[in-house]
Each structure stands twice: as structure tokens, then as C-alpha cells.
Design an enzyme around this catalytic site. Structure first.
Site, short mmCIF file in Angstrom:
data_model
loop_
_atom_site.label_atom_id
_atom_site.label_comp_id
_atom_site.label_asym_id
_atom_site.label_seq_id
_atom_site.Cartn_x
_atom_site.Cartn_y
_atom_site.Cartn_z
CE LYS A 183 6.50 4.96 3.01
NZ LYS A 183 5.34 5.51 3.45
CB SER A 216 6.56 1.31 3.29
OG SER A 216 5.38 2.34 3.86
CB SER A 236 4.21 2.76 7.21
OG SER A 236 3.89 1.52 6.12
N1 GLN Z 1 2.40 -2.52 5.89
C1 GLN Z 1 2.25 -2.32 5.93
C2 GLN Z 1 0.97 -2.57 4.57
O1 GLN Z 1 1.68 -3.22 3.06
C3 GLN Z 1 1.35 -0.60 5.98
C4 GLN Z 1 1.95 -0.24 5.36
C5 GLN Z 1 1.79 1.50 5.16
O2 GLN Z 1 1.63 2.17 6.44
N2 GLN Z 1 2.12 2.43 4.52
O3 GLN Z 1 0.13 -1.87 3.99
#
Ligand code: GLN
Length: 477
Positions: free
Chosen positions: A76, A151, A175
């Protein structure tokens, strides 16, 4: 080439000579090209991966290969890799090159994994759909009109579409797990502190963890075994020795005590089919001699607000370093010092990231700190204490990973609250600091996959992985 489910299968063929790492890398490179419409890779390391494959093939022949030999891995775009680009899929970091590597990345390389490329994500890992990347949206491998989740959406899409065998993602509030659920693969978020955060671009430092996205529980165990452990560069990384996670999978199954969070399964927002499939799984677990009991978690309504207050607060501080001076993007329009900051940040950050910086600055500001940040810290403590209490009476907690299957591209983009609510079951584990895994346990009648989530006790990944493998192997009644 057959689609390999496990690294063990790959290594078996490598050892008999019916496959080489060079062949493998070429197959994945061709698949990445054939699936360019998924938009999963920001950068593909074609020549470097081929060169690494030659070296690993030589090591295999010499009998000196590391435990991850034959693993073709995607990473990532928030994990530092020395002398490689790194942008958190943000304009803000355009042209930035890492000066050092993340500890987790150094460890997989030392174990002879081959890194095939850098995968897009929601900008600065903020999002649940991989639509806020500055490289454009990423698509779901099962249906290109749908999001892959976020994400780490591209990291899960790439594993789902076999563009690489596994990925390293990051999980601040789901994420790794939510995209794993949307793409039909396994996603593990370790205990906070099990894996060093050194070299992971910080979003919310008291929540962030690097975790593997894989096709099997076995591979999650093998990758975690390599990346976990103390690190002198991150003093939040636990000093507790790393158990042999792969060996723990073979421990004889014992009767588990599994609590299912009643409020999660009864929530009106949960897709009825996912609920039913969860109930079926519980019946199978009971038939297998395990205790499956309802547990109440009345704090469920507080997890999303608490998470978004605390993570935006931490993000507003972490992202203050992107000032147009130290890293990446600087507005060409800026002539005076203040304009360097304001213009660079306004032009460099996307709207969702700006929203979160503003929210975080607000909840930390004098006059509002106690009402928001201070309160949310107290709520977090209660969530953690309450969760640990539940886990003193149960080995695991079972929930859906997400309220539904993947949604359509654009469907939630203009409605941040709806987007944030897709994290309702996953943020819990980050607030409590406990390990959690999303397992691909079903396909919905709409054709899309979905996962179920198992959460465990702090640092009890060995048990969590053993139970996960057992669940994956459970046959229908
Ligand atoms: N969807 C969550 C957020 O927007 C989690 C994102 C993540 O785990 N990096 O914060």
C-alpha cells in the site's frame, strides 16, 4: 497458471522445479496489465521484481531461501520503501521518495518476498471506498461498477484479482478488513503494537497498524510471523516474543467460547442475508461442539463518533508536517510564507482530508477540547475496558465485517456519514487495540462477496488465526 491459494502450494512447486519465481513474477505482471482497469497499482516495479526473482530462484537452488520465498507482494502507498516513490495517494506528496524503509517492509524483504509494486489507497488512508485517491477510483475485482472498499482497497482488489499473491495494507479503523470483505479475501489487523509502525505514514498514531491481506489464513499467519515483533525504532511495538503463528494453526481444535455481539447482529442497517449467513455459521459452530452465546455491547452506537473524533484529532496533528516546505507539493502560486502553507495545503490535500483536518482541529481547540476530545478519550477507555471484560468470558467476538456488500462507485461519496457508518463493526477493534480478522465466508445472492469478523484478546493472534482456519474449513450443516 493455476491460481495458488497458499504460499505453501507455491513453495511446493518451486521446490520441485515445476515453477520458478521468474515465471511467477511474469504471470503477475501480465495479470496486472490485463487488469489495468482496476487501477490498483500506482507503480509497478517490473524490472526490479524480475531481478529479485532471479536472486530468489538462486537462493532456492542453493537451499538458502527465506521463509517468504516465492511470495509476490504488493504494498500500500503508505508504507515507506527506500528510494521508491511514496505518496499516500495524495497530490501533497507528489514526487516524494522514501529515504528509508518501514520495518515491516525490511522484514518481508529479508524473508525473500518479492515486491511487485505500490498500490493506491484512499488519500492518507482516510476512506472506505478507495475513491479519494489522487490517481482516481479503484474498482472491485468481482464487479467493476462497485468499490473495492477502503482505504486499502487496491491492496485487497489486487489479491482478489490475483495481481499479486498477498498485500501489506494498513488498518486504522478497518482499512484492511473492510476491503478484504468487499473483495472476498482475508484481512488481518494485528493487536495495536504487534507490528512496528516505523515507516508507516501516520494517520492516527494510536490506532494505525500494518496488516496482511491474503487468500488464506495460513498466509496471514506466515506474513504476520515475519513482520511482528519488537523494534527499537517504535517504542509502541510490544516486546512480547512472537509466537510461531504458522505452527499454531495446527494445534488441535479445542472447544471455543464465542460471543456474538447482539447489537451488531440486530442492527437495522445490517443486510438480512449477511445476518442469516452469520446465524448459519453460529449453528455450525455449535454443532462442532463450541459454545456460541449472545453478548451485549451497548456501546456500539458510540464507536463511530468516538473513532472519528479521536482519529481526526490525531490526523490534524500528524498531517501538520505537510506544509509545502518539508515534503512533496508546494503551490507554484505562493509568494509569501503564509501563502506557501495555505495554498500548498489547500491545493495539495483533497476534500475529505481537508474535512478531517478541520474537524480534528475543531475538536482539539480551546473551549471544545473537553467537550469532544476529552469525552471521546473517556468513551474509548470504556469501550476498551468493556471489550476486555467480554473477552475474559469469551475467546472471541463475532460480528459481520461490514453492514453490507460493496456499494456502487459514487454511491456514498457525497454522504460522509453514510460512508463513515460502513466502518461501524471494524473501528471497535482499533478503539480497543485488539486483533481482528475478516474472513471471506460467503457470497451474497447479489454476486458480491462478504466477510465475517472475529476479534480476539490482545496479543492472542495465534488463537485468532487457529480459530479462523477452523471457521474457514467448517462445512455447511
Ligand atoms: N474508513 C476508515 C476511515 O476512513 C478507516 C480507514 C483506515 O482504517 N485507514 O477512517
Amino acid at each position: 497458471m493455476v491460481e495458488y491459494q497458499t504460499l505453501a502450494d507455491i513453495q511446493r512447486d518451486l521446490s520441485t522445479g515445476s515453477l520458478s519465481c521468474s515465471d511467477l513474477v511474469d504471470v503477475y505482471l501480465a495479470r496486472i496489465e490485463a487488469h489495468a482497469h482496476l487501477n490498483a497499482f500506482v507503480e509497478v516495479y517490473t524490472e526490479e521484481a524480475r531481478a529479485a526473482a532471479v536472486v530468489v530462484d538462486q537462493k532456492i537452488a542453493a537451499g538458502t531461501a527465506g521463509p517468504l520465498a516465492g511470495l509476490v507482494l504488493g504494498v500500500k502507498d503508505v508504507i515507506c520503501h527506500q528510494d521508491h516513490g511514496l505518496t499516500a495517494s495524495s497530490r501533497m506528496l507528489t514526487g516524494f521518495q522514501s529515504l528509508f524503509s518501514a520495518t515491516a517492509l525490511e522484514r518481508v524483504l529479508a524473508a525473500d518476498a518479492i515486491i511487485i509494486g505500490r498500490q493506491a489507497c484512499d488519500e492518507f488512508a482516510m476512506g472506505s471506498s478507495n475513491e479519494t485517491s489522487c490517481y482516481g477510483p479503484v474498482r472491485n475485482p468481482v464487479h467493476p461498477d462497485y468499490v473495492p472498499g477502503g482505504s486499502s482497497g487496491a491492496s485487497a482488489a489486487a489479491v482478489g484479482a490475483s495481481l499479486c499473491h498477498a498485500s501489506l495494507g494498513s488498518d486504522t479503523g478497518g482499512s484492511v478488513r473492510q476491503p478484504a470483505s468487499f473483495c472476498g479475501v482475508v484481512g488481518l489487523k494485528p493487536t495495536y503494537g504487534r507490528v512496528s509502525r516505523w515507516g508507516l505514514i501516520a494517520y492516527a498514531s494510536s490506532f494505525d497498524q500494518i496488516g496482511p491481506i491474503t487468500r488464506s489464513v495460513e498466509d496471514a499467519a506466515r506474513i504476520l510471523h515475519v513482520i511482528a515483533g519488537p523494534d527499537g525504532k517504535d517504542n509502541t511495538a510490544h516486546a512480547v516474543p512472537v509466537p510461531d503463528y504458522p505452527a499454531a494453526l495446527d494445534a488441535p481444535a479445542r472447544p471455543w467460547r464465542i460471543g456474538y455481539l447482539q447489537e451488531a447482529w440486530d442492527s437495522p442497517g445490517l443486510d438480512p442475508e449477511i445476518r442469516q449467513r452469520g446465524l448459519d455459521l453460529m449453528a455450525r459452530l455449535r454443532a462442532g461442539g463450541h459454545e456460541v452465546k449472545p453478548v451485549s455491547f451497548p456501546l456500539l452506537d458510540y464507536v463511530v463518533p468516538c473513532y472519528y473524533i479521536l482519529t481526526t484529532a490525531e490526523a490534524s496533528s500528524n498531517l501538520s508536517r505537510y506544509d509545502g516546505v518539508h515534503y512533496g507539493y508546494r503551490s507554484p502560486q505562493a509568494e509569501k510564507l503564509e501563502a506557501v502553507y495555505t495554498r500548498s495545503r489547500s491545493e495539495g490535500f483533497g476534500l475529505e482530508v481537508q474535512r478531517r483536518i478541520l474537524l480534528g482541529t475543531f475538536v482539539l481547540s480551546a473551549g471544545y477540547y473537553d467537550a469532544y476530545y476529552g469525552q471521546a478519550m473517556k468513551v474509548r477507555r470504556r469501550i476498551r475496558d468493556y471489550t476486555l471484560e467480554l473477552l475474559s468470558d469469551c475467546d472471541f467476538l463475532l460480528t459481520p465485517t461490514a453492514p453490507g456488500t460493496a456499494f456502487k462507485l459514487g454511491e456514498k461519496l457525497d454522504d460522509p456519514i453514510a460512508m463513515y457508518l460502513s466502518d461501524i463493526y471494524t473501528v471497535h477493534a482499533n478503539l480497543a487495540g485488539i486483533p481482528a480478522i475478516s474472513l471471506p465466508l460467503g457470497q451474497h445472492s447479489n454476486g458480491l462477496p462478504f466477510g465475517l469478523q472475529l476479534m480476539g484478546r490482545p496479543l492472542a493472534e495465534a488463537d485468532l488465526l487457529a480459530a479462523s482456519r477452523y471457521l474457514m474449513d467448517l462445512k455447511p450443516l
